[in-house]
Motif scaffolding. Structure first.
Motif, PDB file in Angstrom:
ATOM      1  N   UNK A  84       0.865  -1.175   0.000  1.00  0.00           N
ATOM      2  CA  UNK A  84       0.000   0.000   0.000  1.00  0.00           C
ATOM      3  C   UNK A  84       0.906   1.230   0.000  1.00  0.00           C
ATOM      4  N   UNK A  85       1.033   1.855  -1.155  1.00  0.00           N
ATOM      5  CA  UNK A  85       1.919   3.005  -1.284  1.00  0.00           C
ATOM      6  C   UNK A  85       1.243   4.237  -0.679  1.00  0.00           C
ATOM      7  N   UNK A  86       1.817   4.739   0.408  1.00  0.00           N
ATOM      8  CA  UNK A  86       1.232   5.876   1.124  1.00  0.00           C
ATOM      9  C   UNK A  86       1.909   7.202   0.783  1.00  0.00           C
ATOM     10  N   UNK A  87       2.754   7.197  -0.236  1.00  0.00           N
ATOM     11  CA  UNK A  87       3.485   8.416  -0.574  1.00  0.00           C
ATOM     12  C   UNK A  87       2.540   9.568  -0.914  1.00  0.00           C
ATOM     13  N   UNK A  88       1.552   9.299  -1.767  1.00  0.00           N
ATOM     14  CA  UNK A  88       0.617  10.364  -2.153  1.00  0.00           C
ATOM     15  C   UNK A  88      -0.180  10.833  -0.943  1.00  0.00           C
ATOM     16  N   UNK A  89      -0.601   9.903  -0.076  1.00  0.00           N
ATOM     17  CA  UNK A  89      -1.344  10.269   1.131  1.00  0.00           C
ATOM     18  C   UNK A  89      -0.503  11.169   2.022  1.00  0.00           C
ATOM     19  N   UNK A  90       0.770  10.790   2.175  1.00  0.00           N
ATOM     20  CA  UNK A  90       1.679  11.590   2.994  1.00  0.00           C
ATOM     21  C   UNK A  90       1.877  12.977   2.402  1.00  0.00           C
ATOM     22  N   UNK A  91       2.025  13.055   1.101  1.00  0.00           N
ATOM     23  CA  UNK A  91       2.232  14.355   0.445  1.00  0.00           C
ATOM     24  C   UNK A  91       0.990  15.234   0.537  1.00  0.00           C
ATOM     25  N   UNK A  92      -0.195  14.622   0.533  1.00  0.00           N
ATOM     26  CA  UNK A  92      -1.431  15.377   0.740  1.00  0.00           C
ATOM     27  C   UNK A  92      -1.464  15.981   2.143  1.00  0.00           C
ATOM     28  N   UNK A  93      -1.038  15.179   3.133  1.00  0.00           N
ATOM     29  CA  UNK A  93      -0.958  15.685   4.504  1.00  0.00           C
ATOM     30  C   UNK A  93       0.060  16.817   4.601  1.00  0.00           C
ATOM     31  N   UNK A  94       1.217  16.626   3.975  1.00  0.00           N
ATOM     32  CA  UNK A  94       2.247  17.670   3.960  1.00  0.00           C
ATOM     33  C   UNK A  94       1.697  18.991   3.430  1.00  0.00           C
ATOM     34  N   UNK A  98       0.595  23.348   8.308  1.00  0.00           N
ATOM     35  CA  UNK A  98       1.261  24.656   8.317  1.00  0.00           C
ATOM     36  C   UNK A  98       2.768  24.482   8.187  1.00  0.00           C
ATOM     37  N   UNK A  99       3.438  25.519   7.731  1.00  0.00           N
ATOM     38  CA  UNK A  99       4.874  25.449   7.459  1.00  0.00           C
ATOM     39  C   UNK A  99       5.692  25.072   8.683  1.00  0.00           C
ATOM     40  N   UNK A 100       5.270  25.491   9.884  1.00  0.00           N
ATOM     41  CA  UNK A 100       6.064  25.175  11.065  1.00  0.00           C
ATOM     42  C   UNK A 100       6.017  23.691  11.408  1.00  0.00           C
ATOM     43  N   UNK A 101       5.069  22.957  10.836  1.00  0.00           N
ATOM     44  CA  UNK A 101       5.032  21.505  11.017  1.00  0.00           C
ATOM     45  C   UNK A 101       5.943  20.811  10.021  1.00  0.00           C
ATOM     46  N   UNK A 102       5.795  21.140   8.746  1.00  0.00           N
ATOM     47  CA  UNK A 102       6.565  20.428   7.725  1.00  0.00           C
ATOM     48  C   UNK A 102       8.039  20.818   7.745  1.00  0.00           C
ATOM     49  N   UNK A 103       8.383  21.898   8.451  1.00  0.00           N
ATOM     50  CA  UNK A 103       9.782  22.284   8.552  1.00  0.00           C
ATOM     51  C   UNK A 103      10.501  21.523   9.662  1.00  0.00           C
ATOM     52  N   UNK A 104       9.769  20.714  10.412  1.00  0.00           N
ATOM     53  CA  UNK A 104      10.349  19.919  11.488  1.00  0.00           C
ATOM     54  C   UNK A 104      10.501  18.467  11.024  1.00  0.00           C
ATOM     55  N   UNK A 105      11.695  18.023  10.682  1.00  0.00           N
ATOM     56  CA  UNK A 105      11.887  16.679  10.124  1.00  0.00           C
ATOM     57  C   UNK A 105      11.355  15.556  11.015  1.00  0.00           C
ATOM     58  N   UNK A 106      11.557  15.654  12.330  1.00  0.00           N
ATOM     59  CA  UNK A 106      11.104  14.581  13.209  1.00  0.00           C
ATOM     60  C   UNK A 106       9.583  14.515  13.268  1.00  0.00           C
ATOM     61  N   UNK A 108       7.537  15.201  10.880  1.00  0.00           N
ATOM     62  CA  UNK A 108       7.070  14.576   9.643  1.00  0.00           C
ATOM     63  C   UNK A 108       7.456  13.098   9.588  1.00  0.00           C
ATOM     64  N   UNK A 109       8.606  12.751  10.151  1.00  0.00           N
ATOM     65  CA  UNK A 109       8.995  11.334  10.215  1.00  0.00           C
ATOM     66  C   UNK A 109       7.991  10.560  11.061  1.00  0.00           C
ATOM     67  N   UNK A 110       7.613  11.128  12.207  1.00  0.00           N
ATOM     68  CA  UNK A 110       6.618  10.466  13.057  1.00  0.00           C
ATOM     69  C   UNK A 110       5.254  10.404  12.384  1.00  0.00           C
ATOM     70  N   UNK A 111       4.946  11.393  11.548  1.00  0.00           N
ATOM     71  CA  UNK A 111       3.674  11.371  10.818  1.00  0.00           C
ATOM     72  C   UNK A 111       3.626  10.198   9.846  1.00  0.00           C
ATOM     73  N   UNK A 112       4.754   9.847   9.274  1.00  0.00           N
ATOM     74  CA  UNK A 112       4.800   8.658   8.405  1.00  0.00           C
ATOM     75  C   UNK A 112       4.375   7.417   9.195  1.00  0.00           C
ATOM     76  N   UNK A 113       4.946   7.285  10.381  1.00  0.00           N
ATOM     77  CA  UNK A 113       4.636   6.119  11.207  1.00  0.00           C
ATOM     78  C   UNK A 113       3.164   6.083  11.590  1.00  0.00           C
ATOM     79  N   UNK A 114       2.588   7.243  11.868  1.00  0.00           N
ATOM     80  CA  UNK A 114       1.179   7.292  12.274  1.00  0.00           C
ATOM     81  C   UNK A 114       0.241   6.994  11.103  1.00  0.00           C
ATOM     82  N   UNK A 115       0.621   7.386   9.900  1.00  0.00           N
ATOM     83  CA  UNK A 115      -0.172   7.017   8.723  1.00  0.00           C
ATOM     84  C   UNK A 115      -0.179   5.501   8.541  1.00  0.00           C
ATOM     85  N   UNK A 116       0.950   4.889   8.787  1.00  0.00           N
ATOM     86  CA  UNK A 116       1.037   3.437   8.667  1.00  0.00           C
ATOM     87  C   UNK A 116       0.175   2.739   9.718  1.00  0.00           C
TER      88      UNK A 116
END
Length: 260
Positions: A84-94, A98-106, A108-116
């Motif tokens: 199940x490729x979640x790349x598009x789903x993740x990019x939609x969330x991105x 807001x910018x202050x969220x996507x500018x924080x690498x950790x 967004x990394x944790x958001x990947x795990x939560x989508x899974x």
């Protein structure tokens, strides 16, 4: 089969019956923990759905995950695999954050795990299955190296009492594919494929030593003192993941006054 594997498989089978569920759903990362956990689930004979969920994944991680899933299907008739490729789903969330969220690498990394996690539970509920966790003892109870409500959001944890070195030993005994046994442990949340040791600053054998150390720190050499400090810093910073959610207990007298 190894005695430890027999014990875990029996525990999984008993829990499954008690929960009145039909089988297991588990995320496959291409790492040793998910490979071992999924093998143990498959050994129960119950339906086991293995899912790889790439989000801008490195080719090496994706290839290892697929190699393992193909090998499980070859060995076990009760295993079903999904990608199940979640790349598009993740990019939609991105794009929505807001910018202050996507500018924080950790963040967004944790958001990947939560989508899974959301994906695993959707498939599990649809198939009346349990979500099996993949955390080991060092990650789950030592340094807290997992995502709260991400890979930490599971129904059961088959290998959470095993140290990482024990995970590798049992994976070898159960003949997990060599590419996974030989790969450096990684959480799969970074596009550069950084290893767990890169992020933590210590190897798993070092962390296992720190978890069980009870001597006098002043007697340690420089590296041992550094490792002990790394372990303690991670442990204290991540206690909020390991302890129950704090609940504000309201005195009965105050509750009574509320309703009077």
């Amino acid at each position: 089969m190894h005695d430890v594997a027999d014990h875990i498989v029996s525990w999984l089978h008993t829990y499954l019956q008690t929960a009145k569920s039909k089988g297991f759903v588990i995320g496959i990362s291409g790492g040793i923990d998910s490979a071992l956990s999924s093998t143990l689930c498959a050994l129960t004979g119950a339906p086991t759905i293995c899912i790889t969920m790439p989000i801008r994944q490195t080719k090496a991680e994706f290839d290892r995950a697929n190699e393992h899933m193909k090998e499980l299907q070859r060995r076990f008739q009760n295993v079903r695999t999904l990608t199940i490729d979640l790349t598009h789903t993740f990019e939609t969330l991105e794009a929505a954050l807001p910018l202050d969220s996507i500018s924080q690498p950790l963040a967004m990394a944790n958001s990947r795990s939560r989508l899974r996690m959301v994906t695993l539970y959707a498939v599990a509920q649809a198939n009346q299955c349990l979500v099996a966790g993949t955390g080991n003892r060092v990650e789950d109870f030592g340094v807290g190296f997992y995502t709260k409500y991400g890979d930490g959001g599971v129904d059961i944890s088959p290998i959470a009492d095993l140290m990482k070195t024990e995970v590798f030993a049992l994976a070898k005994a159960l003949e997990v594919v060599a590419s996974i046994q030989n790969a450096a442990p990684t959480d799969g949340l970074w596009e550069d494929g950084r290893s767990d040791e890169d992020q933590i600053g210590a190897s798993y054998p070092e962390l296992e030593w720190a978890m069980t150390f009870s001597g006098e720190p002043s007697q340690l050499n420089e590296r041992q003192q550094e490792v002990l400090k790394i372990y303690k810093n991670f442990h204290h910073a991540n206690l909020h993941k390991m302890e129950p959610i704090p609940v504000c207990m309201v005195p009965p007298a105050l509750k009574a006054a509320l309703l009077s």
